[in-house]
Each structure stands twice: as C-alpha cells, then as structure tokens.
Design a protein around this motif. Structure first.
Motif, PDB file in Angstrom:
ATOM      1  N   SER A 199       1.115  -0.584   0.226  1.00 31.01           N
ATOM      2  CA  SER A 199       0.193  -0.201  -0.388  1.00 31.01           C
ATOM      3  C   SER A 199       0.783   1.477   0.043  1.00 31.01           C
ATOM      4  CB  SER A 199      -1.057   0.007   1.651  1.00 31.01           C
ATOM      5  OG  SER A 199      -1.488   1.161   0.767  1.00 31.01           O
ATOM      6  N   ILE A 200       2.066   1.434   1.275  1.00 28.34           N
ATOM      7  CA  ILE A 200       2.641   2.334   0.946  1.00 28.34           C
ATOM      8  C   ILE A 200       3.526   2.292  -0.700  1.00 28.34           C
ATOM      9  CG2 ILE A 200       5.234   3.385   2.075  1.00 28.34           C
ATOM     10  CD1 ILE A 200       3.597   1.723   4.790  1.00 28.34           C
ATOM     11  N   PHE A 201       3.998   1.260  -1.206  1.00 29.63           N
ATOM     12  CA  PHE A 201       4.624   1.088  -2.352  1.00 29.63           C
ATOM     13  C   PHE A 201       3.819   1.701  -3.275  1.00 29.63           C
ATOM     14  CE2 PHE A 201       6.177  -0.975  -5.997  1.00 29.63           C
ATOM     15  CZ  PHE A 201       7.273  -0.335  -5.961  1.00 29.63           C
ATOM     16  N   PHE A 202       3.057   1.549  -3.181  1.00 30.94           N
ATOM     17  CA  PHE A 202       1.974   2.005  -4.429  1.00 30.94           C
ATOM     18  C   PHE A 202       1.524   3.900  -4.635  1.00 30.94           C
ATOM     19  CE2 PHE A 202       1.455  -2.528  -5.289  1.00 30.94           C
ATOM     20  CZ  PHE A 202       2.043  -2.679  -6.665  1.00 30.94           C
ATOM     21  N   GLY A 203       1.425   4.144  -2.936  1.00 28.50           N
ATOM     22  CA  GLY A 203       1.394   5.662  -2.815  1.00 28.50           C
ATOM     23  C   GLY A 203       2.224   6.572  -3.179  1.00 28.50           C
ATOM     24  N   ILE A 204       4.141   5.866  -3.572  1.00 25.81           N
ATOM     25  CA  ILE A 204       4.518   6.469  -4.955  1.00 25.81           C
ATOM     26  C   ILE A 204       4.146   7.064  -5.769  1.00 25.81           C
ATOM     27  CG2 ILE A 204       7.233   6.726  -5.586  1.00 25.81           C
ATOM     28  CD1 ILE A 204       8.054   4.393  -3.392  1.00 25.81           C
ATOM     29  N   PHE A 205       2.747   6.151  -6.321  1.00 23.16           N
ATOM     30  CA  PHE A 205       2.590   6.491  -7.517  1.00 23.16           C
ATOM     31  C   PHE A 205       1.233   7.119  -7.813  1.00 23.16           C
ATOM     32  CE2 PHE A 205       4.608   2.641  -8.184  1.00 23.16           C
ATOM     33  CZ  PHE A 205       5.765   3.323  -8.889  1.00 23.16           C
ATOM     34  N   THR A 206       1.194   6.915  -6.566  1.00 16.45           N
ATOM     35  CA  THR A 206      -0.229   7.665  -6.080  1.00 16.45           C
ATOM     36  C   THR A 206      -1.210   9.183  -5.992  1.00 16.45           C
ATOM     37  OG1 THR A 206      -1.641   6.308  -4.947  1.00 16.45           O
ATOM     38  CG2 THR A 206      -2.166   5.776  -7.009  1.00 16.45           C
ATOM     39  N   ASP A 207      -0.233   8.522  -4.404  1.00 15.57           N
ATOM     40  CA  ASP A 207      -0.201  10.302  -3.413  1.00 15.57           C
ATOM     41  C   ASP A 207       1.234  11.073  -3.706  1.00 15.57           C
ATOM     42  OD1 ASP A 207       1.511  11.408  -0.978  1.00 15.57           O
ATOM     43  OD2 ASP A 207      -0.830  11.076  -0.862  1.00 15.57           O
ATOM     44  N   TYR A 208       0.373  12.128  -3.975  1.00 11.03           N
ATOM     45  CA  TYR A 208       0.851  13.575  -5.143  1.00 11.03           C
ATOM     46  C   TYR A 208       3.010  13.666  -3.850  1.00 11.03           C
ATOM     47  CZ  TYR A 208       2.609  18.563  -5.886  1.00 11.03           C
ATOM     48  OH  TYR A 208       2.719  19.380  -6.582  1.00 11.03           O
ATOM     49  N   LEU A 220       3.989  12.105  -1.490  1.00  6.57           N
ATOM     50  CA  LEU A 220       4.544  10.862  -1.459  1.00  6.57           C
ATOM     51  C   LEU A 220       5.755  10.988  -2.394  1.00  6.57           C
ATOM     52  CD1 LEU A 220       6.305   8.685   0.422  1.00  6.57           C
ATOM     53  CD2 LEU A 220       3.836   7.329  -0.340  1.00  6.57           C
ATOM     54  N   ARG A 221       4.699  10.924  -3.712  1.00  8.78           N
ATOM     55  CA  ARG A 221       5.731  10.507  -4.733  1.00  8.78           C
ATOM     56  C   ARG A 221       6.708  11.685  -4.918  1.00  8.78           C
ATOM     57  NH1 ARG A 221       1.299  11.251  -7.809  1.00  8.78           N
ATOM     58  NH2 ARG A 221       1.485  13.115  -8.139  1.00  8.78           N
ATOM     59  N   HIS A 222       6.535  12.407  -4.460  1.00 13.39           N
ATOM     60  CA  HIS A 222       7.975  13.753  -4.836  1.00 13.39           C
ATOM     61  C   HIS A 222       9.076  13.942  -3.615  1.00 13.39           C
ATOM     62  CE1 HIS A 222       4.513  16.057  -7.384  1.00 13.39           C
ATOM     63  NE2 HIS A 222       5.633  16.111  -7.835  1.00 13.39           N
ATOM     64  N   VAL A 223       8.244  13.431  -2.531  1.00 10.55           N
ATOM     65  CA  VAL A 223       9.452  13.087  -1.140  1.00 10.55           C
ATOM     66  C   VAL A 223      10.809  11.773  -1.785  1.00 10.55           C
ATOM     67  CG1 VAL A 223       9.502  12.134   0.655  1.00 10.55           C
ATOM     68  CG2 VAL A 223       7.792  14.194   0.848  1.00 10.55           C
ATOM     69  N   ALA A 224       9.669  11.264  -2.190  1.00  7.74           N
ATOM     70  CA  ALA A 224      10.476   9.419  -2.778  1.00  7.74           C
ATOM     71  C   ALA A 224      11.357   9.912  -3.814  1.00  7.74           C
ATOM     72  CB  ALA A 224       9.775   8.535  -2.805  1.00  7.74           C
ATOM     73  N   ILE A 231      14.210   6.291  -1.189  1.00  6.95           N
ATOM     74  CA  ILE A 231      13.143   5.478  -1.461  1.00  6.95           C
ATOM     75  C   ILE A 231      12.556   4.606  -0.156  1.00  6.95           C
ATOM     76  CG2 ILE A 231      11.495   4.013  -2.752  1.00  6.95           C
ATOM     77  CD1 ILE A 231      12.810   4.377  -5.466  1.00  6.95           C
ATOM     78  N   ILE A 232      13.332   3.875   0.564  1.00  2.01           N
ATOM     79  CA  ILE A 232      12.978   2.782   1.447  1.00  2.01           C
ATOM     80  C   ILE A 232      12.289   3.873   3.044  1.00  2.01           C
ATOM     81  CG2 ILE A 232      13.444   1.141   3.074  1.00  2.01           C
ATOM     82  CD1 ILE A 232      15.008  -0.266   1.095  1.00  2.01           C
ATOM     83  N   GLY A 233      13.218   5.530   2.719  1.00  3.68           N
ATOM     84  CA  GLY A 233      13.404   5.799   3.898  1.00  3.68           C
ATOM     85  C   GLY A 233      12.024   7.149   4.149  1.00  3.68           C
ATOM     86  N   SER A 234      12.222   6.832   2.569  1.00  3.93           N
ATOM     87  CA  SER A 234      10.733   8.115   2.144  1.00  3.93           C
ATOM     88  C   SER A 234       9.650   7.074   2.952  1.00  3.93           C
ATOM     89  CB  SER A 234      10.831   8.322   0.778  1.00  3.93           C
ATOM     90  OG  SER A 234      11.527   9.589   0.383  1.00  3.93           O
ATOM     91  N   MET A 235       9.420   6.004   1.941  1.00  3.73           N
ATOM     92  CA  MET A 235       8.266   5.505   2.884  1.00  3.73           C
ATOM     93  C   MET A 235       8.552   4.932   3.850  1.00  3.73           C
ATOM     94  SD  MET A 235       8.617   2.148  -0.096  1.00  3.73           S
ATOM     95  CE  MET A 235       8.167   0.907  -0.030  1.00  3.73           C
ATOM     96  N   ILE A 236       9.291   4.719   4.845  1.00  2.00           N
ATOM     97  CA  ILE A 236       9.039   4.313   6.541  1.00  2.00           C
ATOM     98  C   ILE A 236       8.533   5.849   7.488  1.00  2.00           C
ATOM     99  CG2 ILE A 236      10.333   4.499   7.962  1.00  2.00           C
ATOM    100  CD1 ILE A 236      11.783   2.187   6.560  1.00  2.00           C
ATOM    101  N   SER A 237       9.050   7.072   6.432  1.00  2.00           N
ATOM    102  CA  SER A 237       8.129   7.383   7.523  1.00  2.00           C
ATOM    103  C   SER A 237       6.854   8.622   6.896  1.00  2.00           C
ATOM    104  CB  SER A 237       9.793   9.382   6.913  1.00  2.00           C
ATOM    105  OG  SER A 237       9.512   9.506   5.348  1.00  2.00           O
ATOM    106  N   SER A 238       6.282   8.058   5.506  1.00  2.00           N
ATOM    107  CA  SER A 238       5.270   8.332   5.476  1.00  2.00           C
ATOM    108  C   SER A 238       4.115   7.356   6.521  1.00  2.00           C
ATOM    109  CB  SER A 238       4.540   8.142   4.185  1.00  2.00           C
ATOM    110  OG  SER A 238       5.021   6.242   3.918  1.00  2.00           O
TER     111      SER A 238
END
Length: 316
Positions: free
Chosen positions: A8-17, A19-23, A249-256
């Motif tokens: 869910s977090i991983f696919f959030g990179i493509f859907t969440d504005y 998270l995408r820019h942070v990643a 990328i992993i750090g961005s996902m964890i912090s989200s």
C-alpha cells in the motif's frame, strides 16, 4: 498484514502527490551523492563533504537576506557559492600553510557553520527565518518538496552525471595517481576544483532532504557500503548510486507511515543499515567472511602441525 501495508505504501509513491515527490527527491539525492561520494571516500576526504555542507549554510541566509524570497533556486545558488568557497578555502589552507587537511576541514566547518547559525538567528529574530523556511535546511524537510523542487534537483543531478561521464577518466587518474596524471599533462589542480564543484552541487541537492548536519552520511555511507562488495571504480559508482537511491525511497516510505516523522534522519538510518549489512555479509571484505576465513586458516595450520607428529608415531 505487514506485506499488505508495505504494498500500500509502495503504490502510494505512484498515487500520493506528496509521497511521490518526496520519494523522487530523496532518490535523486541518494543516487547523486552515492556516486560522487565514491571519490571523496577513495581520495580519503570523507569529511570534505561535511565541511562543504556546513559551509553552505551561511550562503542560504545571505541569499534570503538580500533577495527576501524563499525561491529554492536562489537559496540553492547562495548555498552553492558558499559551499564552493568553503572548499576553496580548505584547499588553500592545506596548500599554503603547514596545517593538515583534517585541521583545515575542522576550521572551515566550524567557522562557516557558526556564521550560518548567527545569520539564521538574526533572521529568526526579525521573523524572517520562519517565513522563509530557512531553519529546515539544518536537518532537512523532504516533506516540503514540491514538483518544481524535484525538477530543479533532477536538472542539477543530470548536470553532475554529464560532468562525471565526460571527465570520468580524468577523475579516475586524479583520484588514484595524481602525480602520474600530472606527468601525462593532466591539469590535476583544475580537475580537483571541478570535482569539488560537482560535489558542491550534490551537497546543495541534499540540503532540501537531509539538511546540513546529516548530508555527510549520504556522501560516505553508500560509497563505503559499495566498497565492501566491488573492487572496480565503475562498479563502485553504480552500486553506490543504487544503495543511495534505494535508501532514499525506503526512507521516504518508512517516514510516511508515521505522522511527523522526519524523512532525512530515516533515510540516513536506512543507508546506515545497508552499510552495516555490507560490513557483515559482503563476500570479500565482510566481517563474517573474514572470521570464517581466519578460522579455516587456523584449522589448516593445526592440521599441518599435527601431521608430522602423526607420521612419527606411525614410524615408531
């Protein structure tokens, strides 16, 4: 359940504005600093990036003081100018005085960082630091990245890699045998200045994400981790860039996953974990490999020592 949350977090990179820019911004930082950090590690200038990042802080304050705007390009330009100036000051101290490089780095780091803190304190007293968001450059604020910031970071990173590809052979010679390169006619001093300038750009890219204080980890840790796995410079550059981008990328996902968690420190912890794994499990220089190799050698020596006595017993 954990796996579902991960996807869910991983696919959030493509859907969440956000998270995408942070990643994306964190990945750009990790890839660029990972590749260029190899040269600072191999040249035994690991703290050079730390000095450059701290030297960039007063440039941010002065750029805001004169421009009166928080435009990221202007702030990055001011940071780049002062970081480059800090690098030149360090090189000038070591080449014109009897002060060694570690002391010169300490002087540059402390003086420029002190000046930067004074400027930020002054701007904060006038209400400017909070309006301009300058305090985020101390520890980074990746969550504040917007599309224009990511585009600017991508352009800067692309410029770094163009220079790296064009001057790869020259940088390689200057890193491993500058005296030999100078005998061949290579302008080693200018190459050193060019390499410093490219590292300055990498530092400027990292100020948005991990900030002044933690930027040195993004230059050293990916390169140190890659060094444990490969022995060629080209392989080290590629693997270090992969480690850096992956940690971003992993750090961005964890912090989200947790509200209010800073992305920069999580990225640094992630790349530190990658470094720890590399130090333990790399097949050539890892601690476990060396431990078992020494144990095997000790067993072989014991067998060789015991063999003559066994033969002597048979003869008797």
């Amino acid at each position: 359940m954990v796996l579902e949350e991960f996807f869910s977090i991983f696919f959030g990179i493509f859907t969440d504005y956000t998270l995408r820019h942070v990643a994306l911004g964190s990945a750009i930082l990790g890839i660029t600093s990972g590749a260029l950090g190899c040269f600072t590690v191999l040249r035994k200038q690991s703290l050079f990036g730390d000095a450059l990042s701290h030297a960039a802080l007063p440039g941010i304050g002065i750029a805001y003081l004169f421009a009166g705007t928080k435009d990221s390009l202007l702030l990055m330009l001011g940071a780049a100018v002062f970081a480059w100036f800090g690098g030149i000051v360090t090189l000038a101290i070591t080449s014109t005085t009897r002060i060694k490089q570690d002391a010169a780095l300490g002087i540059t780091l402390s003086v420029f960082f002190g000046l930067g803190v004074v400027l930020l304190t002054y701007l904060q007293s006038t209400g400017g630091a909070s309006q301009g968001g300058l305090d985020r450059f101390l520890f980074g604020q990746a969550a504040a990245l917007i599309e224009s910031d990511v585009i600017n970071l991508g352009i800067l990173a692309a410029g770094c890699f163009v220079v790296l590809i064009v001057f790869f052979k020259e940088f390689k010679i200057a890193t491993f045998d500058s005296a030999f390169g100078q005998s061949l006619g290579f302008p080693t001093k200018y190459l050193g200045a060019l390499l410093t300038s490219v590292i300055v750009v990498a530092v400027v890219i990292g100020l948005h994400t991990v900030g002044v204080v933690l930027m040195v980890a993004m230059l050293i840790a990916p390169a140190a981790a890659a060094r444990q796995w490969v022995s060629s410079l080209k392989g080290m550059l590629i693997l270090s860039a992969i480690f850096g981008g992956t940690s971003g990328i992993i750090g961005s996902m964890i912090s989200s996953t947790t509200e209010g968690m800073s992305t920069g420190p999580v990225i640094v912890i992630t790349i530190t974990a990658i470094l720890g794994i590399s130090l333990l499990f790399s097949p050539k220089q890892g601690y476990l490999f060396q431990h078992f190799q020494k144990k095997r050698q000790h067993q072989n020596k014991s067998e060789k020592i015991s063999t003559p006595s066994d033969k002597q017993d048979l003869r008797s």
